[in-house]
Scaffold this motif. Structure first.
Motif, mmCIF file in Angstrom:
data_model
loop_
_atom_site.group_PDB
_atom_site.id
_atom_site.type_symbol
_atom_site.label_atom_id
_atom_site.label_comp_id
_atom_site.label_asym_id
_atom_site.label_seq_id
_atom_site.Cartn_x
_atom_site.Cartn_y
_atom_site.Cartn_z
ATOM 1 N N THR A 784 1.271 -1.098 -0.120
ATOM 2 C CA THR A 784 0.526 0.053 0.211
ATOM 3 C C THR A 784 1.208 1.386 0.126
ATOM 4 O O THR A 784 1.829 1.362 -0.118
ATOM 5 N N GLU A 786 0.835 3.428 2.181
ATOM 6 C CA GLU A 786 0.350 4.116 4.161
ATOM 7 C C GLU A 786 1.933 4.503 4.199
ATOM 8 O O GLU A 786 1.826 5.262 4.995
ATOM 9 N N HIS A 803 -5.871 4.502 -2.509
ATOM 10 C CA HIS A 803 -6.191 3.041 -1.739
ATOM 11 C C HIS A 803 -7.305 2.231 -2.296
ATOM 12 O O HIS A 803 -8.050 1.725 -2.210
ATOM 13 N N ASN A 806 -6.093 0.832 -5.653
ATOM 14 C CA ASN A 806 -5.837 -0.230 -5.596
ATOM 15 C C ASN A 806 -4.240 -0.032 -6.081
ATOM 16 O O ASN A 806 -3.460 -1.622 -6.796
#
Length: 903
Positions: A784, A786, A803, A806
């Motif tokens: 990800t 993040e 997010h 994807n």
């Protein structure tokens, strides 16, 4: 010569006038004296020019006025030079006004180029070169040149501005007069300058002679002081040794040992002062001779071993067994330097160890470069104090060293001696951790047979020092000791008492000659410095006479004067050898054992090796250091098996969380960190400080002579900068910018280890790594975005968009930095696309090794990755490795990287 003295007498007589002395005396700066003389001579010359124009040429125009203005101007300048201390300002103002205003005005008003005024312009330009320098010279020279050119141009363009002279006869007369006046002025100036120069040379020679006399007096004082102090020290040490030989109480023995140590300290101080005096006066000579390497190092070990044991320090020795057994150099000075450094190491170390390490690198077939290191675990030296370390009479960190004996001369003398021998001395130190002094010297090889193990040589020396060992008994041997000091005679007799030698004494050279007329002696010990007839004169008379005995008896000089190549000097004087005061009992007996007839020796020392001596010897030696140690930052992710195999030490990183700071992989495991992040916690990485790197490198140098540290990419964090900063404090630590993270660094570590095993030196390895790192390819696939958002590489909206869609970012290492290598999409397809993309140019990939680094991937996921890789490229070895906590905190869970080498 008489003429010169006459000029000086006349000048000194003139200077007796107070006014003249204030203006031109020796206390006045030379340039100021020169300038004032120019003012005086110039004023006289201009006054003559004005009078000539008025009375001889009947010129009452500006042609006569300008010289008078110049006279007034020079008188004012002379007065200003008496009031203003800055002479350069006076010169500058005078020349800028005269060359820019006065002389051009006289030129235009006094007949132009046909008159004598160009001579005054010439004089003004000459004075610029005599009196000014720097920017003032450049400015006035340009201004004067421009004024001259402007005056000539203006006289041609506007001839009506010129005031012509009355007739051609006057023109010629004015030109001739000005030429003569200016020539005389310039000549007088140069004569005055030469007189000043000669006077300064005489003063300089006089001061040089006075300085040389002062130095010679100082050296004579030191030599006499050395002799006078050594004489009573000889008595103290000699008689004290006799006490130690006796069966005395423990308290008396302890007192005697303290007296012995104090005497040796005093003797060392005297030697240091005398050596410094010789170096400063240029009388210290380097005298190379052949010497046995093993014996030299054994002597140093034997000197230091006892001192280290007294302080309960571990004394370690690492002497290369391949060093040639015989070298050519100044053994005495090498031992002096190294003994000084070793002694300092023991003095400034309260607990731990002192290590002597000797390595040799053969430069060519007859030269070896010795690298001798002395490392301790003592108080260390502050960085700011290193610059004063080799200064004379300078002690660093006096608050901690004031209780330690010494003059502060030793290291200064050591540095100067090493440089005189063409070598270098350097120091690495960490405050409160210890220091490492390294001496590098090139020596000629006489015998290249390796010295082998030093244990047997050192063991014998240690045994010799443990207690007094009688060398021989010779009751039929006759020895004559000649010395003008009764105490020295008593000491010599007592030192020889146990040998049972028949000892006679003489207090003068004359008494020696008288005694040898009546009796034969097998050896004569003769003091060198005696009143009336010294040892050398006594020896010559003994050798040259025809009556009596002992014309061929070996004569050993006794001297309190320590000097380089003393043995050769005394042999040239006719002595068979020499003994330095204070006399060592072991050297005294060894000398007699050498020169006494062998048939007179009834007992000789036998070398006996005991179990206790073996234990002492084994305590001294330790495992040898490696030549080169490889270290790296902990985020290199090298498998532990390879770390063990190549003995790779890692410098830790930190992971900083809301719960505190944790040492990477020691205080925080990868699984615990990922679990913490999955629960919403945040974590960032931080490298160690420069001080921590210093400590790390210092510890590594305990294990190896050199350290090569492979640092994380310089474009990522501060680890490389901190490591480089720390390495600057060491001569033998090199930091390599890997340009990589995670297992990309592992490739460089393996390459470095391979080169170390192949015998390459540190410089060659670093150069190879710089080329090799360009072949390493490192890319990551993040699960990800993040982690990128958490590390502020992307914004909140970009993270939310990634997010939703994807998006899977691909991170690559390029040019020492982390860059975005692409963005992939699709659940389950992104991994496949990434693998195929990373390995798409399989023909250019070296198939020997592929490293797969991952953070939290399952066994099933890893097996699938290896299967996909095998479809594209066959690798001989595929190694899977978990990433460090630091890498995981920056990349997040579920990421994996493919690292390989290009062809």
């Amino acid at each position: 010569m008489e003429k010169k003295k006459l000029w000086l007498r006349i000048w000194e007589r003139i200077l007796k006038n107070r006014w003249v002395n204030d203006a031109f005396g020796p206390k006045v700066d030379i340039q100021m004296r020169m300038c004032r003389m120019i003012f005086v001579i110039g004023a006289v010359g201009l006054l003559l020019d004005a009078l000539y124009n008025i009375f001889a040429m009947h010129q009452y125009s500006m042609n006569a006025v300008f010289p008078l203005i110049g006279v007034a101007f020079l008188i004012a300048a002379f007065w200003a030079s008496r009031k203003i201390q800055d002479g350069k300002t006076v010169f500058f103002a005078m020349l800028i006004l005269s060359n820019s205003v006065l002389f051009p005005g006289a030129f235009l008003c006094g007949g132009g180029a046909e008159s004598g005024n160009p001579m005054w312009m010439f004089l003004g330009l000459v004075l610029v070169f005599l009196l000014l320098d720097g920017w003032r010279f450049a400015l006035v020279a340009l201004t004067s040149t421009a004024s001259i050119l402007a005056s000539y141009v203006l006289s041609e363009v506007r001839p009506d501005l010129l005031t012509p002279l009355q007739n051609r006869h006057l023109v010629r007369m004015d030109s001739v007069f000005c030429l003569l006046v200016v020539a005389v002025i310039v000549g007088l100036l140069f004569r005055f300058q030469n007189a000043l120069y000669r006077r300064q040379c005489e003063l300089s020679e006089q001061r040089s002679q006075e300085l040389e006399d002062s130095i010679n007096s100082k050296n004579l004082f030191f030599a006499n002081m050395s002799h006078e102090i050594r004489t009573p020290i000889n008595t103290i040490i000699g008689l004290n040794e006799m006490i130690l030989r006796e069966d005395v109480s423990d308290e008396v023995a302890e007192n005697a040992i303290n007296i012995q140590n104090a005497s040796k300290i005093l003797l060392a101080v005297i030697n240091d002062i005398l050596d410094l005096s010789k170096i400063e006066s240029g009388k210290m000579d380097i005298v190379p001779t052949q010497y046995e390497t093993a014996n030299m190092f054994s002597d140093m070990v034997n000197i230091i071993w006892v001192r280290a044991m007294e302080k309960k320090l571990e004394f370690k020795i690492d002497i290369d067994e391949d060093i040639p057994s015989m070298l050519y150099g100044d053994e005495v000075r090498i031992k002096q330097v190294l003994t000084n450094i070793l002694t300092n190491a023991v003095k400034y170390t309260e607990k731990g160890s002192v290590t002597l390490s000797v390595k040799g690198k053969q430069m060519d077939h007859n030269t070896i470069s010795l690298k001798i290191s002395v490392e301790d675990t003592g108080i260390g030296i502050r960085k700011e104090s290193l610059k004063d370390l080799f200064s004379v009479f300078k002690r660093v960190d006096q608050s901690r060293t004031k209780k330690i004996e010494g003059t502060g001369l030793g290291l200064s003398i050591a540095k100067q001696l090493v440089e005189m021998m063409g070598g270098t001395i350097t120091v690495d130190s960490i405050y409160q951790k210890g220091s490492c002094f390294t001496v590098r010297l090139d020596q000629k090889i006489v015998d290249d047979t390796p010295i082998g193990s030093m244990q047997r040589v050192v063991r014998k020396g240690v045994k010799d020092r443990n207690s007094y060992q009688q060398r021989f008994e010779a009751p039929d041997a006759r020895v004559l000791v000649v010395d003008d000091n009764e105490m020295n005679l008593m000491v010599a007799c007592k030192l020889l008492r146990s040998t049972k030698v028949q000892v006679d004494t003489a207090v003068s050279g004359k008494q020696c000659l008288d005694m040898t007329k009546e009796k034969y002696y097998h050896v004569i010990l003769m003091d060198h410095m005696m009143p009336d007839m010294d040892g050398e004169e006594t020896l010559h008379k003994l050798r040259s006479r025809t009556e009596g005995y002992c014309q061929k008896t070996p004569v050993i000089a006794l001297t309190a004067n320590v000097m380089a190549n003393a043995n050769e000097i005394y042999q040239e004087k006719g002595f068979e050898g020499y003994l330095a005061k204070p006399i060592s009992s072991s050297l005294l007996e060894a000398t007699l054992q050498k020169f006494l007839p062998q048939e007179l020796l009834e007992f000789s020392e036998q070398e006996v090796e005991t179990e206790g001596e073996m234990e002492i010897s084994s305590m001294i030696f330790h495992k040898k250091k490696k030549k080169i140690a490889i270290s790296a930052d902990s985020l290199c992710d090298i498998p532990w098996q390879w770390r063990e195999k190549y003995d790779i030490k890692l410098m830790h990183y930190y992971v900083v969380t809301d719960e505190g700071r944790f040492v990477d992989n020691q205080e925080l495991s990868l699984e615990d960190l990922l679990d913490y992040i999955n629960k919403g916690g945040s974590a960032i990485s931080r490298c160690a400080s420069a001080e921590e790197y210093e400590t790390f490198f210092s510890d590594r140098l305990m294990e190896a002579d050199s350290v090569i540290h492979i640092a994380a990419a310089s474009g990522v964090g501060n680890s490389f900068n901190y490591a480089q900063q720390a390495a600057e404090g060491f001569d033998n630590v090199r930091v390599v910018d890997s340009g990589q993270l995670t297992c990309g660094m592992t490739f460089l570590i393996l390459k470095a280890a391979e080169l170390v095993q192949a015998g390459h030196d540190a410089d060659e390895i670093c150069a190879s790594l710089q080329k090799y790192k360009e072949k390493i390819c490192t890319t990551f696939l993040l699960k990800t975005t993040e982690s990128m958002y958490r590390n502020k590489r992307i914004g909140k909206r970009a993270n939310q968009l990634a997010h939703v869609l994807n998006l899977r970012p691909v991170i690559a290492m390029r040019h020492n930095k982390i860059t975005l290598g692409g963005v992939l999409t699709g659940r389950g397809k992104a991994e496949k696309k990434y693998i195929h993309s990373a390995l798409r140019r399989s023909g250019s990939i070296n198939g020997s090794l592929l490293l797969i680094a991952h953070a939290g991937c399952s066994v099933k996921e890893l097996e699938w990755i290896k299967t996909e890789v095998a479809k594209i490229k066959k690798f001989e070895t595929v190694r899977v490795q978990k990433t460090s906590s630091v890498i995981s905190s920056n990349c997040g869970a579920g990421c994996f990287a493919l690292i390989y080498q290009r062809k």
